[in-house]
Design an enzyme around this catalytic site. Structure first.
Site, short mmCIF file in Angstrom:
data_model
loop_
_atom_site.label_atom_id
_atom_site.label_comp_id
_atom_site.label_asym_id
_atom_site.label_seq_id
_atom_site.Cartn_x
_atom_site.Cartn_y
_atom_site.Cartn_z
N LYS A 69 0.84 -1.20 0.00
CA LYS A 69 0.00 0.00 0.00
C LYS A 69 0.87 1.24 0.00
CE LYS A 69 -4.24 1.62 0.56
NZ LYS A 69 -3.92 2.59 -0.49
N LYS A 105 5.17 2.58 -2.98
CA LYS A 105 4.98 3.99 -3.38
C LYS A 105 5.18 4.10 -4.88
CE LYS A 105 4.50 7.89 -1.05
NZ LYS A 105 3.79 7.85 0.24
N1 GLU Z 1 0.13 8.82 0.49
C1 GLU Z 1 -0.28 8.61 1.82
C2 GLU Z 1 0.90 8.27 2.70
O1 GLU Z 1 2.02 8.60 2.40
C3 GLU Z 1 -1.41 7.60 1.92
C4 GLU Z 1 -1.10 6.22 1.47
C5 GLU Z 1 -2.32 5.31 1.40
O2 GLU Z 1 -3.40 5.70 1.77
O3 GLU Z 1 -2.12 4.18 0.93
O4 GLU Z 1 0.77 7.75 3.77
#
Ligand code: GLU
Length: 469
Positions: A69, A105
């Site tokens: 995620k 990411k």
């Molecule tokens: N981009 C956000 C973070 O860095 C959310 C990531 C997500 O919800 O998967 O935590």
């Protein structure tokens, strides 16, 4: 600026924490390493007919839990090193807040401001198609979300592209942070900022820690400077203000504004929308150099923009006693040492900004269950509570003031449940990390304690799954 690559900085935090655990070096290496990186260059036809090559990445740092995620960012600063570092932070973040995901990411190397909406749509769909073909996306594989430069609109394009190609029952769970009508969840947009507020409030409520900083307990009256008025910075500022803190400074691209007596964040946002700049806001002093914003007099500094903002160069001039890392990696690893030596309390990104992924987890569960939270129980709960209160009135002989029964009996809506789950998650994580710090006589900084917490949990998953028993 710092010369140390971002991923190496994250790994230096990891190494510092790993010394406090007794895991075998091989296991620690496996936890630390980035498992997969997908790199793609694809063509984009611009509106004027010209063709551009666009670069994109998706890094999966760890699949110790599935799916992995993490957000997708659109920025010209994107690089392989950056996505790997941010993916690693996602692994640790999810572990700390007990969100059952691995870490990933993604990034596309563009400045979204330079592209029209149809161009952005074309490139988002193409990037998604590339991820789908290489199996770097899917509700049980890897689930992206918004990040710097992206939002619900891009997530809707990703979901639509994936659904069209994959034809799966749970396809809508391939991405989170979607608009409500496309399977999103109430409270996701504000979630990261709200989580930052919960974490800072919890830290400020700890009288013992505040005393060490020479501050009184509680958020009430504490002065705050926020860097970045994007989704995270704006919501963090708004919730902190609603919670009793005083916003005294905000810094953005165009400069910074400061008023030691405080100002209303909504009025500042309205002023920026009207005039196109923070500067010139009635009652606040303008600082033309935005970097000066980080050095303003305040109790709490909330960097909510990008990584590497507080460096060895400016760290000695930071006056805040508490730094709440709303962004990912805003303090370089060298600056971290300087600030720790100076006794500044850093509430680390690794759990402070985990509100976004926490509510993403709720959204993903909602998508897989195909059911809105609160839909089954709300009316039943309302009826039971109403009956209970009416029985009390009847048998105990009290009469509640008008409207009380309706107020008390109200069943929880989806947003109430999301916010309650978020609050609980961040508070629990804060206290779990603080307990680890206290077990080391309070000598350990919060970031090291957070990494110890993450390493133990990832190692436990490996052990329980029979890998490295
Ligand atoms: N981009 C956000 C973070 O860095 C959310 C990531 C997500 O919800 O998967 O935590």
């Amino acid at each position: 600026m710092t010369n140390v690559p971002f991923f190496a900085q994250v790994n230096s935090h990891f190494d510092r924490a790993a010394k406090f655990t007794d895991h075998r070096p091989g296991l620690l290496r496996q936890i630390k390493t980035c498992n997969q990186v997908f790199h793609t260059t694809f063509p984009l036809q611009r509106d004027d007919g010209s063709i551009e090559s666009v670069e994109g990445w998706r890094a999966v740092h760890s699949s110790h839990k599935l799916p992995s995620k993490g957000g997708i960012r659109f920025t010209t600063k994107a690089s392989e090193d950056e996505v790997m570092a941010l993916a690693a932070l996602m692994t640790y973040k999810c572990a700390i807040v007990n969100v059952p995901f691995g870490g990933a990411k993604g990034a596309v190397k563009i400045d979204p401001h330079n592209y029209s909406e149809p161009e952005l749509e074309r490139l988002t769909r193409r990037y998604t198609f590339e991820l789908t073909q290489k199996r770097f996306i899917g509700p049980g594989i890897d689930v992206p979300a918004p990040d710097y430069g992206t939002g619900p609109r891009e997530m809707a394009w990703i979901a639509d592209t994936y659904e069209a190609v994959a034809h799966e029952l749970d396809a809508i769970g391939c991405v989170t942070g979607k608009p409500l009508a496309q399977g999103g969840i109430r409270g996701r947009v504000e979630a990261t900022g709200r989580g930052v507020f919960f974490g800072i409030r919890e830290a400020c409520d700890c009288a013992e820690d505040m005393k060490k900083l020479g501050l009184s307990p509680g958020l009430e009256g504490k002065t705050v400077v926020v860097q970045g008025l994007g989704n995270v910075g704006y919501h963090a500022a708004k919730f902190l203000q609603d919670g009793g803190a005083v916003i005294v400074g905000v810094t953005e691209y165009e400069g910074a504004v400061y008023n030691p007596k405080g100002f209303d964040i909504e009025a500042l946002v309205a002023h920026r929308e009207d005039s196109g700049s923070l500067l010139g806001f009635a009652g606040a002093q303008d600082l033309a150099a935005r970097e000066e914003g980080l050095e303003l007099e305040c109790d709490i500094l909330v960097p909510a923009a990008l990584e590497n903002q507080i460096t060895v160069e400016n760290a000695p001039r930071v006056k805040a006693k508490i730094i709440g890392e709303a962004a990912n990696g805003p303090v370089t690893s060298d600056a971290d040492k300087v600030l720790n030596e100076r006794g500044v309390m850093i509430i680390p990104d690794a759990f402070l900004n985990a509100g976004g992924v926490t509510v993403s987890y709720f959204e993903w569960v909602k998508n897989l269950s195909h059911l809105r939270f609160g839909r089954l129980g709300r009316r039943f709960d309302m009826r039971m509570r109403t009956t209970l209160l009416q029985t009390v009135e009847e048998h105990v002989g009290v009469e509640f003031p008008p409207g009380t029964i309706e107020d008390v009996a109200q069943g929880a809506q989806e947003e109430d449940l999301v916010n309650s789950g978020l609050e609980d998650t961040i508070i629990e994580a804060f206290n779990e990390v603080r307990d680890i710090k206290m077990r080391h006589d309070g000598q350990m900084d919060m970031r090291t304690a957070a990494f110890v917490c993450a390493i133990e949990k990832v190692a436990l998953t490996y052990r329980e799954r029979g890998i490295f028993p």
